[in-house]
Design an enzyme around this catalytic site. Structure first.
Site, PDB file in Angstrom:
ATOM      1  CB  SER A   1      -0.978  -0.038   1.176  1.00 62.16           C
ATOM      2  OG  SER A   1      -2.032   0.880   0.980  1.00 62.16           O
TER       3      SER A   1
ATOM      4  CG  ASP B   1      -4.439  -1.375  -0.012  1.00 61.77           C
ATOM      5  OD1 ASP B   1      -3.333  -1.864   0.236  1.00 61.77           O
ATOM      6  OD2 ASP B   1      -4.905  -0.388   0.594  1.00 61.77           O
TER       7      ASP B   1
END
Length: 395
Positions: free
Chosen positions: A111, A255
């Site tokens: 991320s 993500d």
């Protein structure tokens, strides 16, 4: 909308979109589980990626192989955390100023940690870029002017490609060449995404992508970084081109934090019996871009507050669990364990402030000061924090 961005808003958007059924969906080319298992990225060899739950042998082949095995092995793992990545950027830049920052043999990122990872990997000459990403104010543009249309007919609250545009601003041919040069020395840069179709985490060997010589390398490098930071329902997923069994199709990646807030080692390593041959002196350094310890705050009895509080609780619990297994592995194998995370000394840590520029600058400075002192490492994992009562506005 305020610049404060909580997962609650993204989850709520997802719920709204789900109620609307398929009216906002974009048709995809269907493919089978067998095609998924055989899928390869066009123009790349098999070494560019592997599932995080793959065999120990697969990961060993992907991991770092320094030219000189007698040099210390330093592994840096960077967690997710959105705008809290400013803390990690500050830590790294302050660490450089202390004169004690090592050359990392292996860097992994998830991320926002994935956005930091390439610059941490190539070295301190990119420290100014890291500072710019998290303090210039450009990150705040990611969450400006949310679109109801995107909720109804798109795949993310902020669905106009602005996250990828920000990534491409910093992912340049020069950066790609620098990553490839370090990869050639045996160092490794890994980034984690979540393949939603297969419901599995994917580890991408970014140095192999950079060194491939493929005309699509720069685009793929940027797409993987964007995917790793694409919070579901907030930013659109990345559809990555693959092929298998003579057919071309696209995988949906989001993500990496959906599966793991921070990637240290695959389960095949962490759960193995027997000792791991680390060779020369080895250290693992983990930067958690967020808090690890539970903290008391009166949850409001409304949907957004409950969702946001639940996500934060789950994320911290998973991070602590990962740290606990990594710590146990390190202890058992004589590897130095070093952990840093946002603590009570940092500004405004009782509530997420997302991509607010003032907040990110304060957090960067807190990390930078800690990095310069060299006193920011914890040698174990927090287990029983003191809970501090936060007086609610209602009282």
């Amino acid at each position: 909308m305020s610049r404060r961005l909580g997962w609650s808003r993204g989850v709520l958007a997802l719920l709204v979109a789900g109620q609307l059924g398929a009216c906002g969906s974009t048709p995809r080319t269907p493919y089978t589980a067998s095609e998924a298992a055989a899928a390869q990225v066009p123009g790349m060899d098999l070494s560019v990626r592997a599932y995080a739950d793959a065999s120990e042998k697969t990961f060993t082949e992907m991991a770092a192989r320094p030219e000189n095995r007698k040099v210390p092995f330093a592994y840096l793992a960077l967690s997710g955390g959105g705008g809290d990545g400013a803390y990690g950027a500050g830590i790294l830049n302050g660490w450089t100023e202390s004169g004690k920052r090592p050359e990392f043999s292996l860097v992994s990122g998830v991320s926002t940690g994935a956005l930091i990872a390439p610059f941490a990997f190539v070295g301190p000459e990119y420290d100014a870029v890291l500072k710019d990403i998290y303090t210039s104010g450009i990150a705040s543009t990611l969450v400006q002017s949310p679109s109801v249309t995107n909720i109804l007919f798109g795949s993310g609250l902020f669905g106009d490609g602005r996250l990828r545009d920000l990534v491409r601003r910093y992912v340049t041919p020069d950066l790609l060449a620098a990553v490839a040069a370090q990869h050639a020395k045996g160092r490794r840069l890994l980034v984690v995404t979540t393949n939603l179709d297969s419901q599995r985490a994917v580890i991408w060997n970014m140095g192999a992508i950079a060194a491939s010589g493929s005309p699509t390398a720069l685009d793929l490098f940027a797409d993987v970084l964007t995917a790793s930071a694409s919070i579901p329902a907030v930013f659109p997923p990345q559809l990555l081109d693959v092929q298998a069994e003579g057919r071309a199709f696209q995988e949906m990646h989001v993500d990496g934090s959906v599966v793991t807030p921070v990637f240290t080692l695959p389960q095949s390593f962490l759960l193995r019996d027997g000792r791991f041959k680390a060779g020369a002196k080895s250290d693992i350094y983990v930067i958690i871009n967020g808090r690890l310890e539970p903290e008391f705050d009166l949850a409001q009895n409304n949907t957004l507050s409950i969702v946001e509080r639940s996500f934060t609780t789950a994320s911290r619990a998973r991070s602590r669990a990962t740290m606990a297994t990594t710590y146990a592995f390190s202890r058992a194998n004589g590897i130095g364990f070093n952990l840093t995370y946002i603590d009570e000394s940092a500004p405004n840590t009782t509530a997420a402030r997302g991509f607010d520029t003032g907040y990110m600058r304060g957090l960067y400075e807190a990390g930078y000061r800690a990095g310069r002192t060299g006193t920011f490492w914890h040698r174990n994992v927090p287990t029983a924090p003191l809970l501090k009562t936060v007086v609610s506005e209602a009282r």
